[in-house]
Design a protein around this motif. Sequence first.
Motif, PDB file in Angstrom:
ATOM      1  N   ALA A   4      -2.442   4.954 -12.262  1.00 33.52           N
ATOM      2  CA  ALA A   4      -1.232   4.775 -11.461  1.00 33.52           C
ATOM      3  C   ALA A   4      -1.461   5.095  -9.991  1.00 33.52           C
ATOM      4  O   ALA A   4      -0.672   4.693  -9.144  1.00 33.52           O
ATOM      5  N   ALA A   5      -2.527   5.805  -9.699  1.00 30.81           N
ATOM      6  CA  ALA A   5      -2.790   6.199  -8.311  1.00 30.81           C
ATOM      7  C   ALA A   5      -3.117   4.972  -7.476  1.00 30.81           C
ATOM      8  O   ALA A   5      -3.748   4.032  -7.955  1.00 30.81           O
ATOM      9  N   PRO A   6      -2.695   4.970  -6.218  1.00 35.21           N
ATOM     10  CA  PRO A   6      -3.024   3.834  -5.350  1.00 35.21           C
ATOM     11  C   PRO A   6      -4.534   3.747  -5.151  1.00 35.21           C
ATOM     12  O   PRO A   6      -5.237   4.748  -5.244  1.00 35.21           O
ATOM     13  N   LEU A  10     -11.322   6.365  -3.121  1.00 33.61           N
ATOM     14  CA  LEU A  10     -11.925   7.681  -3.304  1.00 33.61           C
ATOM     15  C   LEU A  10     -12.392   7.842  -4.749  1.00 33.61           C
ATOM     16  O   LEU A  10     -11.740   7.372  -5.675  1.00 33.61           O
ATOM     17  N   THR A  11     -13.511   8.536  -4.904  1.00 38.60           N
ATOM     18  CA  THR A  11     -13.992   8.871  -6.238  1.00 38.60           C
ATOM     19  C   THR A  11     -13.162  10.036  -6.779  1.00 38.60           C
ATOM     20  O   THR A  11     -12.433  10.698  -6.027  1.00 38.60           O
ATOM     21  N   ALA A  12     -13.313  10.303  -8.061  1.00 39.68           N
ATOM     22  CA  ALA A  12     -12.599  11.430  -8.670  1.00 39.68           C
ATOM     23  C   ALA A  12     -12.994  12.746  -7.989  1.00 39.68           C
ATOM     24  O   ALA A  12     -12.140  13.597  -7.734  1.00 39.68           O
ATOM     25  N   SER A  13     -14.260  12.914  -7.697  1.00 42.01           N
ATOM     26  CA  SER A  13     -14.696  14.159  -7.049  1.00 42.01           C
ATOM     27  C   SER A  13     -14.153  14.258  -5.629  1.00 42.01           C
ATOM     28  O   SER A  13     -13.811  15.352  -5.165  1.00 42.01           O
ATOM     29  N   GLN A  14     -14.046  13.144  -4.929  1.00 38.19           N
ATOM     30  CA  GLN A  14     -13.467  13.172  -3.583  1.00 38.19           C
ATOM     31  C   GLN A  14     -11.980  13.504  -3.636  1.00 38.19           C
ATOM     32  O   GLN A  14     -11.489  14.290  -2.823  1.00 38.19           O
ATOM     33  N   GLY A  53     -12.096  10.182   7.833  1.00 42.54           N
ATOM     34  CA  GLY A  53     -11.070  10.852   8.619  1.00 42.54           C
ATOM     35  C   GLY A  53     -10.065  11.640   7.795  1.00 42.54           C
ATOM     36  O   GLY A  53      -8.991  11.987   8.294  1.00 42.54           O
ATOM     37  N   LEU A  54     -10.416  11.958   6.551  1.00 40.04           N
ATOM     38  CA  LEU A  54      -9.487  12.667   5.669  1.00 40.04           C
ATOM     39  C   LEU A  54      -9.635  14.179   5.755  1.00 40.04           C
ATOM     40  O   LEU A  54      -8.710  14.916   5.416  1.00 40.04           O
ATOM     41  N   GLY A  75      -5.430  12.724   5.786  1.00 40.50           N
ATOM     42  CA  GLY A  75      -5.748  13.163   4.431  1.00 40.50           C
ATOM     43  C   GLY A  75      -4.500  13.587   3.675  1.00 40.50           C
ATOM     44  O   GLY A  75      -4.353  13.312   2.489  1.00 40.50           O
ATOM     45  N   ARG A  76      -3.587  14.237   4.368  1.00 40.18           N
ATOM     46  CA  ARG A  76      -2.327  14.647   3.725  1.00 40.18           C
ATOM     47  C   ARG A  76      -1.491  13.434   3.331  1.00 40.18           C
ATOM     48  O   ARG A  76      -0.834  13.431   2.292  1.00 40.18           O
ATOM     49  N   VAL A  77      -1.518  12.395   4.156  1.00 43.79           N
ATOM     50  CA  VAL A  77      -0.789  11.168   3.825  1.00 43.79           C
ATOM     51  C   VAL A  77      -1.379  10.542   2.560  1.00 43.79           C
ATOM     52  O   VAL A  77      -0.641  10.139   1.653  1.00 43.79           O
ATOM     53  N   VAL A  78      -2.693  10.456   2.487  1.00 49.34           N
ATOM     54  CA  VAL A  78      -3.350   9.887   1.305  1.00 49.34           C
ATOM     55  C   VAL A  78      -3.005  10.701   0.061  1.00 49.34           C
ATOM     56  O   VAL A  78      -2.668  10.142  -0.991  1.00 49.34           O
ATOM     57  N   LEU A  79      -3.061  12.026   0.171  1.00 45.51           N
ATOM     58  CA  LEU A  79      -2.703  12.880  -0.966  1.00 45.51           C
ATOM     59  C   LEU A  79      -1.255  12.665  -1.386  1.00 45.51           C
ATOM     60  O   LEU A  79      -0.954  12.567  -2.580  1.00 45.51           O
TER      61      LEU A  79
END
Length: 119
Positions: A4-6, A10-14, A53-54, A75-79
């Motif tokens: 469901a994540a956009p 990013l990898t799972a570890s990232q 840039g995250l 990075g906060r926006v992506v999260l």
Amino acid sequence: MRSAAPDTGLTASQRSALARLAEAPATTAALARAELVKPQSMRLTVGALEAQGLVARSPDPSDGRQSVMSVTDQGRVVLAEMRAAKNDWLAAAIADELDEGERDRLADAVRLLERLVRK
């Protein structure tokens, strides 16, 4: 839920490292210990996040030989986008798949889990 994540690329570890850094800035070594990976692997993970840039690097105030990594506004926006998509998926799944009694039991279970976590 992961599906469901956009698509952030990013990898799972990232994603995991980014989420952990959102809780508190950390050195790469501390982040590697927290994520149970080798420091070399975490340097690659953090390097990829930094290149996008995250996360940003700043000198460690207590040890000038190290850097502290922290999440950037981007990075906060992506999260936030990742978390919102997962929350939306979960809310829809609960509404679509559970009847009223099951939703009540789930709410009770959540309250019990919250009580356990607070101890």
